[in-house]
Design a protein around this motif. Structure first.
Motif, PDB file in Angstrom:
ATOM      1  N   LEU A 127     -10.472  -3.496  -2.077  1.00  0.00           N
ATOM      2  CA  LEU A 127      -9.712  -2.277  -1.865  1.00  0.00           C
ATOM      3  C   LEU A 127      -8.379  -2.401  -2.604  1.00  0.00           C
ATOM      4  O   LEU A 127      -7.637  -3.359  -2.407  1.00  0.00           O
ATOM      5  CB  LEU A 127      -9.473  -2.071  -0.364  1.00  0.00           C
ATOM      6  CG  LEU A 127      -8.733  -0.798   0.052  1.00  0.00           C
ATOM      7  CD1 LEU A 127      -9.604   0.422  -0.197  1.00  0.00           C
ATOM      8  CD2 LEU A 127      -8.338  -0.884   1.523  1.00  0.00           C
ATOM      9  N   TYR A 128      -8.082  -1.408  -3.461  1.00  0.00           N
ATOM     10  CA  TYR A 128      -6.820  -1.436  -4.189  1.00  0.00           C
ATOM     11  C   TYR A 128      -6.484  -0.032  -4.660  1.00  0.00           C
ATOM     12  O   TYR A 128      -7.337   0.888  -4.624  1.00  0.00           O
ATOM     13  CB  TYR A 128      -6.880  -2.399  -5.373  1.00  0.00           C
ATOM     14  CG  TYR A 128      -7.963  -2.099  -6.376  1.00  0.00           C
ATOM     15  CD1 TYR A 128      -7.676  -1.421  -7.565  1.00  0.00           C
ATOM     16  CD2 TYR A 128      -9.282  -2.486  -6.151  1.00  0.00           C
ATOM     17  CE1 TYR A 128      -8.658  -1.149  -8.489  1.00  0.00           C
ATOM     18  CE2 TYR A 128     -10.269  -2.216  -7.067  1.00  0.00           C
ATOM     19  CZ  TYR A 128      -9.962  -1.550  -8.233  1.00  0.00           C
ATOM     20  OH  TYR A 128     -10.948  -1.286  -9.143  1.00  0.00           O
ATOM     21  N   ALA A 129      -5.238   0.147  -5.082  1.00  0.00           N
ATOM     22  CA  ALA A 129      -4.745   1.436  -5.581  1.00  0.00           C
ATOM     23  C   ALA A 129      -4.401   1.285  -7.050  1.00  0.00           C
ATOM     24  O   ALA A 129      -3.808   0.284  -7.468  1.00  0.00           O
ATOM     25  CB  ALA A 129      -3.525   1.889  -4.796  1.00  0.00           C
ATOM     26  N   HIS A 131      -4.901   6.613  -7.460  1.00  0.00           N
ATOM     27  CA  HIS A 131      -6.225   6.710  -6.857  1.00  0.00           C
ATOM     28  C   HIS A 131      -6.452   5.518  -5.937  1.00  0.00           C
ATOM     29  O   HIS A 131      -5.996   4.401  -6.218  1.00  0.00           O
ATOM     30  CB  HIS A 131      -7.330   6.748  -7.913  1.00  0.00           C
ATOM     31  CG  HIS A 131      -7.494   8.094  -8.554  1.00  0.00           C
ATOM     32  ND1 HIS A 131      -6.607   8.565  -9.504  1.00  0.00           N
ATOM     33  CD2 HIS A 131      -8.422   9.076  -8.380  1.00  0.00           C
ATOM     34  CE1 HIS A 131      -6.995   9.771  -9.893  1.00  0.00           C
ATOM     35  NE2 HIS A 131      -8.088  10.109  -9.226  1.00  0.00           N
ATOM     36  N   LEU A 132      -7.134   5.778  -4.845  1.00  0.00           N
ATOM     37  CA  LEU A 132      -7.592   4.713  -3.966  1.00  0.00           C
ATOM     38  C   LEU A 132      -8.984   4.292  -4.426  1.00  0.00           C
ATOM     39  O   LEU A 132      -9.893   5.121  -4.504  1.00  0.00           O
ATOM     40  CB  LEU A 132      -7.641   5.203  -2.513  1.00  0.00           C
ATOM     41  CG  LEU A 132      -8.255   4.238  -1.499  1.00  0.00           C
ATOM     42  CD1 LEU A 132      -7.365   3.013  -1.356  1.00  0.00           C
ATOM     43  CD2 LEU A 132      -8.452   4.921  -0.146  1.00  0.00           C
ATOM     44  N   LEU A 165      -0.920   6.654   2.966  1.00  0.00           N
ATOM     45  CA  LEU A 165      -2.205   7.349   2.904  1.00  0.00           C
ATOM     46  C   LEU A 165      -2.233   8.455   3.946  1.00  0.00           C
ATOM     47  O   LEU A 165      -1.736   8.279   5.076  1.00  0.00           O
ATOM     48  CB  LEU A 165      -3.369   6.379   3.148  1.00  0.00           C
ATOM     49  CG  LEU A 165      -3.476   5.187   2.212  1.00  0.00           C
ATOM     50  CD1 LEU A 165      -4.656   4.316   2.615  1.00  0.00           C
ATOM     51  CD2 LEU A 165      -3.626   5.642   0.773  1.00  0.00           C
ATOM     52  N   LEU A 173      -5.023   9.855  -4.334  1.00  0.00           N
ATOM     53  CA  LEU A 173      -4.047   9.628  -3.265  1.00  0.00           C
ATOM     54  C   LEU A 173      -3.304  10.910  -2.891  1.00  0.00           C
ATOM     55  O   LEU A 173      -2.829  11.055  -1.763  1.00  0.00           O
ATOM     56  CB  LEU A 173      -3.043   8.560  -3.692  1.00  0.00           C
ATOM     57  CG  LEU A 173      -3.609   7.148  -3.881  1.00  0.00           C
ATOM     58  CD1 LEU A 173      -2.526   6.218  -4.402  1.00  0.00           C
ATOM     59  CD2 LEU A 173      -4.175   6.625  -2.569  1.00  0.00           C
ATOM     60  N   TRP A 202       0.832  -1.201   0.000  1.00  0.00           N
ATOM     61  CA  TRP A 202       0.000   0.000   0.000  1.00  0.00           C
ATOM     62  C   TRP A 202       0.868   1.253   0.000  1.00  0.00           C
ATOM     63  O   TRP A 202       1.871   1.326   0.724  1.00  0.00           O
ATOM     64  CB  TRP A 202      -0.913   0.025   1.229  1.00  0.00           C
ATOM     65  CG  TRP A 202      -2.181  -0.705   0.984  1.00  0.00           C
ATOM     66  CD1 TRP A 202      -2.471  -1.967   1.352  1.00  0.00           C
ATOM     67  CD2 TRP A 202      -3.306  -0.224   0.279  1.00  0.00           C
ATOM     68  NE1 TRP A 202      -3.722  -2.325   0.926  1.00  0.00           N
ATOM     69  CE2 TRP A 202      -4.267  -1.258   0.256  1.00  0.00           C
ATOM     70  CE3 TRP A 202      -3.633   0.966  -0.349  1.00  0.00           C
ATOM     71  CZ2 TRP A 202      -5.499  -1.148  -0.342  1.00  0.00           C
ATOM     72  CZ3 TRP A 202      -4.865   1.095  -0.957  1.00  0.00           C
ATOM     73  CH2 TRP A 202      -5.773   0.061  -0.955  1.00  0.00           C
ATOM     74  N   ALA A 240     -12.213   7.005   3.808  1.00  0.00           N
ATOM     75  CA  ALA A 240     -12.447   5.693   3.217  1.00  0.00           C
ATOM     76  C   ALA A 240     -13.040   4.724   4.233  1.00  0.00           C
ATOM     77  O   ALA A 240     -13.952   3.940   3.924  1.00  0.00           O
ATOM     78  CB  ALA A 240     -11.142   5.136   2.652  1.00  0.00           C
TER      79      ALA A 240
END
Length: 494
Positions: free
Chosen positions: A428-430, A434-435, A396, A489, A393, A404
């Motif tokens: 949930l992923y990037a 962008h998240l 953040l 992000l 990750w 979120a």
């Protein structure tokens, strides 16, 4: 014809019969076409030849009998006709007509039965004219006078039969058919032998391919041919060897990977126990914090609210009096209420700051969401909660992580309250700075245009808009709900 050809190929089934059909059927078609053309052209050619022969005979007889006929010597004419009939068996009869088309002589071939003639030819008999060439003295040749029109003295008609010519042609035709049929049979035999050899090799290759497809090692093929079929068999042998070697390598890799996965699973179980212990301590800390907040609300906020209530009642009493002094007291009391409200606001803000989810600091966003779903699974065992997140990750911001978390929390709360879903999924992923969150359930759903705009969906939209993100909500009656949230992000630092 095309449909017949395709139906024959489908009915043939095996490759060998298809090869035989592809080789033999066009040959049979060509053979039949040639036979039909030869048979149909036989009569026409015979009649054309017979007509040409009769015309030649009629002209020859006319020239031979012209003088005798002009002198009335019918005996000499009859002898010439009988000689012609004896020498040519194809002539049935000869008829000589006079100048005015009156019959003068009719002779038939007595050896041939009387039958209708197949061909009739005629030639005109002209009165013979003789020219005398005169030569002048000095050796110069005289000029020949102009040709005069010959006088017609009769007509010769010859009737011919095509029986013998047809019989001769039929014999030739039969011999040709016999030779062609033998050649066709030899060709079919050769095609059958070659197709059998080809299909046997292909059948062995197909059996080897079927064994490979079923995961078995086939027997090695013996390449008898040096052409394409032999190359195919050699390629199958090489492919079998390569697949067998690849199978052994794959089994070794699978065994090694299995050992690694077992070790990873053991490590994960150990880490999970540590996480559970840590979460237990975290929940104890949260409960203590909640008790502290409850005491503070009871001791400070409730007391302030009671004081505000008493001041408001006093203002009402003074307002009902209507005196100048009462108005000053009202102003003073209102100022006290303002000070109490300011204090309430400050205390409330402190409480809100304290209510930030502590699990975010301990586990991070992915761990906090996973823990949230685990707790939900314990409280609602009838629903299956699925969570998926990428491993690595990016860093953040605090604001982004809290937003979120709250968005996912609100979606989970709505599902548990209203959706009656069997499955809840959170991904949930990037991606592309962008998240991204994919939230879905298979519950009863709702119509977005008719849904009540409560604080749930509205709060989610406000959080997304505050971070300059995007949110997409797709739902319908009976098909559940899907929510896609995209948060940048960068640019969301608190």
């Amino acid at each position: 014809m095309r449909e017949l050809w395709q139906s024959l190929l489908r009915a043939s089934g095996s490759l060998r019969w298809q090869i035989i059909a592809l080789c033999v059927l066009p040959t049979l078609y060509l053979f039949a076409s040639v036979v039909w053309y030869a048979y149909s052209a036989r009569d026409r050619e015979v009649r054309e030849e017979l007509r040409s022969h009769g015309q030649t005979a009629a002209v020859t007889l006319a020239n031979r009998t012209a003088y005798a006929l002009s002198q009335g010597q019918l005996t000499q004419v009859r002898e010439s006709v009988q000689t012609l009939l004896k020498s040519d068996p194809e002539i049935l009869s000869v008829t000589i007509y006079g100048e005015k088309r009156q019959p003068v002589l009719h002779e038939t071939n007595g050896k041939t039965p009387i039958r209708p003639p197949d061909v009739l030819t005629e030639a005109v008999v002209h009165k013979p004219v003789y020219w005398v060439s005169l030569q002048q003295s000095g050796g110069a040749s005289g000029t020949q006078p102009a040709m005069l029109n010959q006088e017609k003295i009769g007509t010769i008609r010859i009737a011919l039969t095509a029986k013998q010519a047809l019989a001769k042609r039929s014999q030739q035709f039969s011999v040709g058919i016999l030779i062609t049929s033998l050649a066709l049979l030899v060709s079919m035999f050769v095609v059958a032998q070659l197709s059998g050899r080809l299909t046997n090799g292909l059948e062995q290759a197909m059996q080897a391919i079927r064994a490979i497809r079923q995961g078995e090692r086939p027997e090695r093929l013996v390449a008898l041919d040096k052409g394409e079929l032999g190359e195919l068999q050699q390629s199958i042998n090489q492919m079998s060897d390569s697949l067998d070697a690849a199978r052994h390598r794959m089994e070794a890799l699978v065994a090694e990977r299995t050992r690694e996965l077992e070790q990873s699973r053991n490590d994960a179980w150990a880490a999970r126990e540590e996480i559970r212990h840590l979460l237990g301590r975290m929940h104890e800390a949260i409960e203590q914090e909640r008790q502290s907040i409850a005491v503070e609300i009871h001791d400070e906020l409730n007391a302030s609210l009671v004081g505000t209530k008493l001041l408001a009642q006093r203002i009402v009493q003074l307002a009902q009096g209507g005196h100048q002094q009462s108005q000053q007291d009202i102003v003073q009391l209102a100022g006290q209420i303002a000070e109490i409200s300011k204090s309430l606001y400050a205390n409330g803000r402190q409480l809100v700051q304290r209510l930030r989810p502590e699990v975010l600091e301990v586990l991070g966003l992915a761990g906090a969401l996973e823990e949230m779903l685990r707790v939900a699974q314990q409280s609602c065992p009838a629903t299956r909660f699925e969570f998926e997140a990428q491993e690595n990750w990016p860093e953040l911001s605090e604001r982004l992580a809290i937003s979120a978390y709250r968005i996912a929390q609100e979606a989970l709360s709505n599902t548990m309250k209203y959706a009656q879903a069997n499955t809840f999924r959170l991904h949930l992923y990037a991606e592309s700075n962008h998240l991204l969150m994919q939230i879905s359930d298979d519950g009863c759903g709702f119509e977005p245009g008719q849904a009540s705009q409560g604080i749930g969906l509205a709060g989610m939209r406000e959080r997304v808009m505050a971070l300059h993100g995007e949110i997409q909500i797709r739902a319908a009656k009976g098909v559940g709900c899907q929510i896609r949230v995209s948060l940048p992000l960068h640019g969301s630092q608190s």
